[in-house]
Design a protein around this motif. Structure first.
Motif, PDB file in Angstrom:
ATOM      1  N   LEU A 331      47.556  67.276 -28.521  1.00 53.70           N
ATOM      2  CA  LEU A 331      46.976  65.947 -28.387  1.00 53.70           C
ATOM      3  C   LEU A 331      47.203  65.379 -26.983  1.00 53.70           C
ATOM      4  O   LEU A 331      46.368  64.618 -26.479  1.00 53.70           O
ATOM      5  CB  LEU A 331      47.540  65.005 -29.448  1.00 53.70           C
ATOM      6  CG  LEU A 331      47.082  65.281 -30.886  1.00 53.70           C
ATOM      7  CD1 LEU A 331      47.781  64.342 -31.859  1.00 53.70           C
ATOM      8  CD2 LEU A 331      45.564  65.156 -31.007  1.00 53.70           C
ATOM      9  N   ILE A 332      48.307  65.742 -26.363  1.00 55.12           N
ATOM     10  CA  ILE A 332      48.528  65.338 -24.969  1.00 55.12           C
ATOM     11  C   ILE A 332      47.410  65.895 -24.085  1.00 55.12           C
ATOM     12  O   ILE A 332      46.849  65.184 -23.246  1.00 55.12           O
ATOM     13  CB  ILE A 332      49.913  65.799 -24.466  1.00 55.12           C
ATOM     14  CG1 ILE A 332      51.024  64.969 -25.117  1.00 55.12           C
ATOM     15  CG2 ILE A 332      50.006  65.704 -22.938  1.00 55.12           C
ATOM     16  CD1 ILE A 332      52.426  65.453 -24.804  1.00 55.12           C
ATOM     17  N   GLU A 333      47.076  67.159 -24.277  1.00 56.76           N
ATOM     18  CA  GLU A 333      46.018  67.776 -23.478  1.00 56.76           C
ATOM     19  C   GLU A 333      44.653  67.146 -23.785  1.00 56.76           C
ATOM     20  O   GLU A 333      43.853  66.884 -22.868  1.00 56.76           O
ATOM     21  CB  GLU A 333      45.967  69.284 -23.740  1.00 56.76           C
ATOM     22  CG  GLU A 333      47.216  70.042 -23.311  1.00 56.76           C
ATOM     23  CD  GLU A 333      47.544  69.867 -21.837  1.00 56.76           C
ATOM     24  OE1 GLU A 333      46.601  69.779 -21.007  1.00 56.76           O
ATOM     25  OE2 GLU A 333      48.745  69.821 -21.513  1.00 56.76           O
ATOM     26  N   LEU A 334      44.368  66.913 -25.060  1.00 55.20           N
ATOM     27  CA  LEU A 334      43.086  66.294 -25.423  1.00 55.20           C
ATOM     28  C   LEU A 334      42.984  64.881 -24.862  1.00 55.20           C
ATOM     29  O   LEU A 334      41.912  64.457 -24.395  1.00 55.20           O
ATOM     30  CB  LEU A 334      42.925  66.275 -26.946  1.00 55.20           C
ATOM     31  CG  LEU A 334      42.794  67.632 -27.647  1.00 55.20           C
ATOM     32  CD1 LEU A 334      42.651  67.439 -29.152  1.00 55.20           C
ATOM     33  CD2 LEU A 334      41.608  68.420 -27.095  1.00 55.20           C
ATOM     34  N   ARG A 340      40.440  61.690 -18.181  1.00 54.82           N
ATOM     35  CA  ARG A 340      39.795  62.191 -16.960  1.00 54.82           C
ATOM     36  C   ARG A 340      38.273  62.096 -17.063  1.00 54.82           C
ATOM     37  O   ARG A 340      37.600  61.774 -16.091  1.00 54.82           O
ATOM     38  CB  ARG A 340      40.247  63.621 -16.680  1.00 54.82           C
ATOM     39  CG  ARG A 340      41.654  63.685 -16.082  1.00 54.82           C
ATOM     40  CD  ARG A 340      42.037  65.085 -15.608  1.00 54.82           C
ATOM     41  NE  ARG A 340      42.444  65.935 -16.713  1.00 54.82           N
ATOM     42  CZ  ARG A 340      41.735  66.948 -17.191  1.00 54.82           C
ATOM     43  NH1 ARG A 340      40.553  67.236 -16.659  1.00 54.82           N
ATOM     44  NH2 ARG A 340      42.194  67.673 -18.188  1.00 54.82           N
ATOM     45  N   GLU A 341      37.746  62.367 -18.242  1.00 53.40           N
ATOM     46  CA  GLU A 341      36.296  62.261 -18.434  1.00 53.40           C
ATOM     47  C   GLU A 341      35.829  60.809 -18.320  1.00 53.40           C
ATOM     48  O   GLU A 341      34.700  60.538 -17.915  1.00 53.40           O
ATOM     49  CB  GLU A 341      35.912  62.820 -19.802  1.00 53.40           C
ATOM     50  CG  GLU A 341      36.047  64.336 -19.898  1.00 53.40           C
ATOM     51  CD  GLU A 341      35.903  64.843 -21.324  1.00 53.40           C
ATOM     52  OE1 GLU A 341      35.597  64.009 -22.222  1.00 53.40           O
ATOM     53  OE2 GLU A 341      36.110  66.053 -21.556  1.00 53.40           O
ATOM     54  N   THR A 342      36.707  59.871 -18.669  1.00 54.35           N
ATOM     55  CA  THR A 342      36.352  58.448 -18.652  1.00 54.35           C
ATOM     56  C   THR A 342      36.617  57.805 -17.301  1.00 54.35           C
ATOM     57  O   THR A 342      35.800  57.023 -16.800  1.00 54.35           O
ATOM     58  CB  THR A 342      37.149  57.692 -19.732  1.00 54.35           C
ATOM     59  OG1 THR A 342      36.942  58.321 -21.009  1.00 54.35           O
ATOM     60  CG2 THR A 342      36.715  56.236 -19.820  1.00 54.35           C
ATOM     61  N   THR A 403      36.885  61.654 -30.955  1.00 55.97           N
ATOM     62  CA  THR A 403      35.933  62.745 -31.167  1.00 55.97           C
ATOM     63  C   THR A 403      36.613  64.100 -31.015  1.00 55.97           C
ATOM     64  O   THR A 403      36.414  65.020 -31.826  1.00 55.97           O
ATOM     65  CB  THR A 403      34.757  62.623 -30.182  1.00 55.97           C
ATOM     66  OG1 THR A 403      34.074  61.396 -30.428  1.00 55.97           O
ATOM     67  CG2 THR A 403      33.789  63.788 -30.337  1.00 55.97           C
ATOM     68  N   LYS A 404      37.405  64.240 -29.962  1.00 50.11           N
ATOM     69  CA  LYS A 404      38.124  65.500 -29.729  1.00 50.11           C
ATOM     70  C   LYS A 404      39.129  65.770 -30.851  1.00 50.11           C
ATOM     71  O   LYS A 404      39.285  66.916 -31.297  1.00 50.11           O
ATOM     72  CB  LYS A 404      38.851  65.441 -28.388  1.00 50.11           C
ATOM     73  CG  LYS A 404      37.933  65.371 -27.172  1.00 50.11           C
ATOM     74  CD  LYS A 404      38.725  65.178 -25.886  1.00 50.11           C
ATOM     75  CE  LYS A 404      37.816  64.983 -24.678  1.00 50.11           C
ATOM     76  NZ  LYS A 404      37.046  66.189 -24.350  1.00 50.11           N
ATOM     77  N   ALA A 405      39.811  64.723 -31.315  1.00 51.41           N
ATOM     78  CA  ALA A 405      40.817  64.894 -32.368  1.00 51.41           C
ATOM     79  C   ALA A 405      40.162  65.294 -33.690  1.00 51.41           C
ATOM     80  O   ALA A 405      40.699  66.136 -34.429  1.00 51.41           O
ATOM     81  CB  ALA A 405      41.622  63.601 -32.531  1.00 51.41           C
ATOM     82  N   MET A 406      38.998  64.715 -33.996  1.00 50.39           N
ATOM     83  CA  MET A 406      38.300  65.101 -35.228  1.00 50.39           C
ATOM     84  C   MET A 406      37.887  66.567 -35.180  1.00 50.39           C
ATOM     85  O   MET A 406      38.020  67.286 -36.192  1.00 50.39           O
ATOM     86  CB  MET A 406      37.085  64.200 -35.450  1.00 50.39           C
ATOM     87  CG  MET A 406      37.419  62.795 -35.912  1.00 50.39           C
ATOM     88  SD  MET A 406      35.974  61.843 -36.483  1.00 50.39           S
ATOM     89  CE  MET A 406      35.113  61.586 -34.911  1.00 50.39           C
ATOM     90  N   ALA A 407      37.421  67.030 -34.031  1.00 51.87           N
ATOM     91  CA  ALA A 407      37.048  68.430 -33.894  1.00 51.87           C
ATOM     92  C   ALA A 407      38.265  69.339 -34.044  1.00 51.87           C
ATOM     93  O   ALA A 407      38.206  70.404 -34.670  1.00 51.87           O
ATOM     94  CB  ALA A 407      36.370  68.654 -32.549  1.00 51.87           C
ATOM     95  N   TRP A 408      39.391  68.906 -33.468  1.00 48.34           N
ATOM     96  CA  TRP A 408      40.638  69.684 -33.554  1.00 48.34           C
ATOM     97  C   TRP A 408      41.110  69.771 -34.997  1.00 48.34           C
ATOM     98  O   TRP A 408      41.486  70.850 -35.475  1.00 48.34           O
ATOM     99  CB  TRP A 408      41.693  69.028 -32.673  1.00 48.34           C
ATOM    100  CG  TRP A 408      43.044  69.678 -32.719  1.00 48.34           C
ATOM    101  CD1 TRP A 408      43.355  70.950 -32.328  1.00 48.34           C
ATOM    102  CD2 TRP A 408      44.264  69.096 -33.187  1.00 48.34           C
ATOM    103  NE1 TRP A 408      44.700  71.201 -32.531  1.00 48.34           N
ATOM    104  CE2 TRP A 408      45.285  70.077 -33.048  1.00 48.34           C
ATOM    105  CE3 TRP A 408      44.592  67.840 -33.698  1.00 48.34           C
ATOM    106  CZ2 TRP A 408      46.605  69.835 -33.408  1.00 48.34           C
ATOM    107  CZ3 TRP A 408      45.907  67.595 -34.061  1.00 48.34           C
ATOM    108  CH2 TRP A 408      46.901  68.576 -33.906  1.00 48.34           C
TER     109      TRP A 408
END
Length: 412
Positions: A331-334, A340-342, A403-408
């Motif tokens: 989760l730290i990486e996500l 960074r994307e934002t 969004t990333k967490a739901m995919a994970w």
């Protein structure tokens, strides 16, 4: 960022909440007060517009659940309560930003996992001095008998204060069942410190919450007349506090942590007497458990050495202790990716203050926090502030992280 997300709406709603529950001195949403109730009523009205199930658990935590294709759940948390005369963002940013993310997810149909937004009860502990009430009940760390007879400044007991709000203290730990299907927990918060502003960065990834060692230290010497007692014959208890105060600052620097003496009292406490007894509080914090233990040991050894030098005695009494809670590496990486994307760039830093995230992490739920810059590093104060453009960026970053967490979670 999806077009369905409206970060500007979050800023507008934060201002709306400030107007409803604040005054010229700041936010007044102290838990278990009428203003807190008004804030929750306001929040429930916002949730009523969404296809979510809303309920209060036995510890007084308020949950909004958006059912997904899987029972595995993504939790987004915050707290609407504040300290007296508090800031307009501490705690409620987490919740109102989470509301906007929940709106976006709900607008896109059934999510792949269940998404739950939680307003933790009494994170601040402002009224009874016991922080993280609701989240510690959910983690199982709350011991009802330890808090039952805590009183506020008017002598009202905690057990009596929570009852009108639907909380039976002896059933509070039944809130643990709320975490049964929790697969990840996200919490956005203002930094409450100066690091991100000093680096000109909008946001950062939180590596974990500091562990804390908190003690009362009492030096005992001999009270004596200030005029008739030669310097060489004095057993000045304040000398112990003074020397140890300076020593613990060096200890903090040596170990890369923080140490604070927040309170000192003396007896007899008059200008014409050498101090016979001096008591100090010591708060030590570090993200690494071994380093925290080393700071504590160094402070104890320093106090004993100083007591010998001053010909006085020293005694320690533990006030409170909590271990460090490092957050989940994936989760730290996500989170770093989302920021960074934002924002284009990110920074990783620990959290000195405690948050509900620590208790969720204690319960074994993969946990992460993200910080948004605080102007002047000030919090728990009516001048607490964050640039509106940074607030909007933080909503976008939280949304990307969700969004990333739901995919994970779905891939597990």
């Amino acid at each position: 960022m999806t077009n369905l997300l409206q970060p500007a709406r979050t800023v507008a709603e934060l201002k709306e909440l400030r107007a409803l529950t604040g005054n010229e001195d700041g936010a007044q949403r102290v838990a278990f007060t009428d203003t807190w109730v008004a804030a929750r009523k306001w929040f429930r009205a916002k949730l009523a517009e969404l296809p979510v199930e809303v309920h209060q658990d036995p510890a007084g935590n308020l949950w909004a659940t958006l059912r997904g294709s899987s029972d595995k759940s993504l939790l987004i948390g915050g707290h609407i309560d504040s300290v007296p005369n508090g800031g307009w963002l501490d705690g409620c940013l987490n919740l109102v930003a989470g509301l906007e993310v929940l709106r976006r997810i709900a607008a896109e149909g059934t999510p792949p996992v269940t998404v739950r937004l939680v307003d933790w009860a009494d994170e601040e502990g402002a009224r009874f001095g016991r922080s993280l009430f609701g989240s510690s009940a959910a983690s199982g760390a709350l011991v009802p008998d330890d808090v039952r007879n805590l009183t506020d400044r008017n002598g009202v007991k905690l057990v009596d204060a929570v009852r009108p709000h639907g909380i039976d203290l002896d059933r509070a730990t039944e809130a643990r069942q709320e975490l049964n299907n929790a697969a990840a927990y996200l919490e956005l918060h203002i930094e409450q410190g100066p690091v991100l502003e000093s680096m000109s960065l909008p946001m950062g990834v939180v590596l974990g919450t500091f562990g804390v060692e908190r003690h009362t230290i009492t030096f005992t010497g001999q009270a004596a007349h200030s005029g008739s007692t030669p310097m060489a014959h004095r057993r000045d208890a304040l000398g112990g506090v003074s020397k140890l105060h300076l020593a613990i600052r060096e200890i903090a620097v040596q170990h890369g942590g923080v140490c604070t003496v927040g309170k000192v009292t003396t007896e007899p406490g008059i200008v014409t007497a050498v101090v016979g007894e001096a008591t100090m509080t010591l708060d030590q914090r570090h993200l690494n458990a071994t380093s925290l233990a080393a700071m504590y040991t160094a402070a104890r050894e320093a106090s004993e050495r100083i007591a010998g030098e001053e010909k006085i005695e020293v005694a320690w009494k533990k006030l409170w202790q909590i271990q460090p809670f490092p957050f989940h590496p994936t989760l730290i990486e996500l989170c770093d990716e989302a920021i960074r994307e934002t924002c284009g760039t990110s920074h990783r830093l620990p959290s000195g203050p405690l948050h509900d995230a620590a208790e969720v992490c204690r319960a074994g739920v993969p946990t992460i926090m993200l910080f948004v810059q605080s102007l002047r590093g000030i919090s728990h104060n009516r001048i607490e502030d964050t640039r509106e453009e940074h607030l909007e960026l933080s909503v976008g970053a939280l949304d990307r992280l969700a969004t990333k967490a739901m995919a994970w979670i779905s891939g597990q």
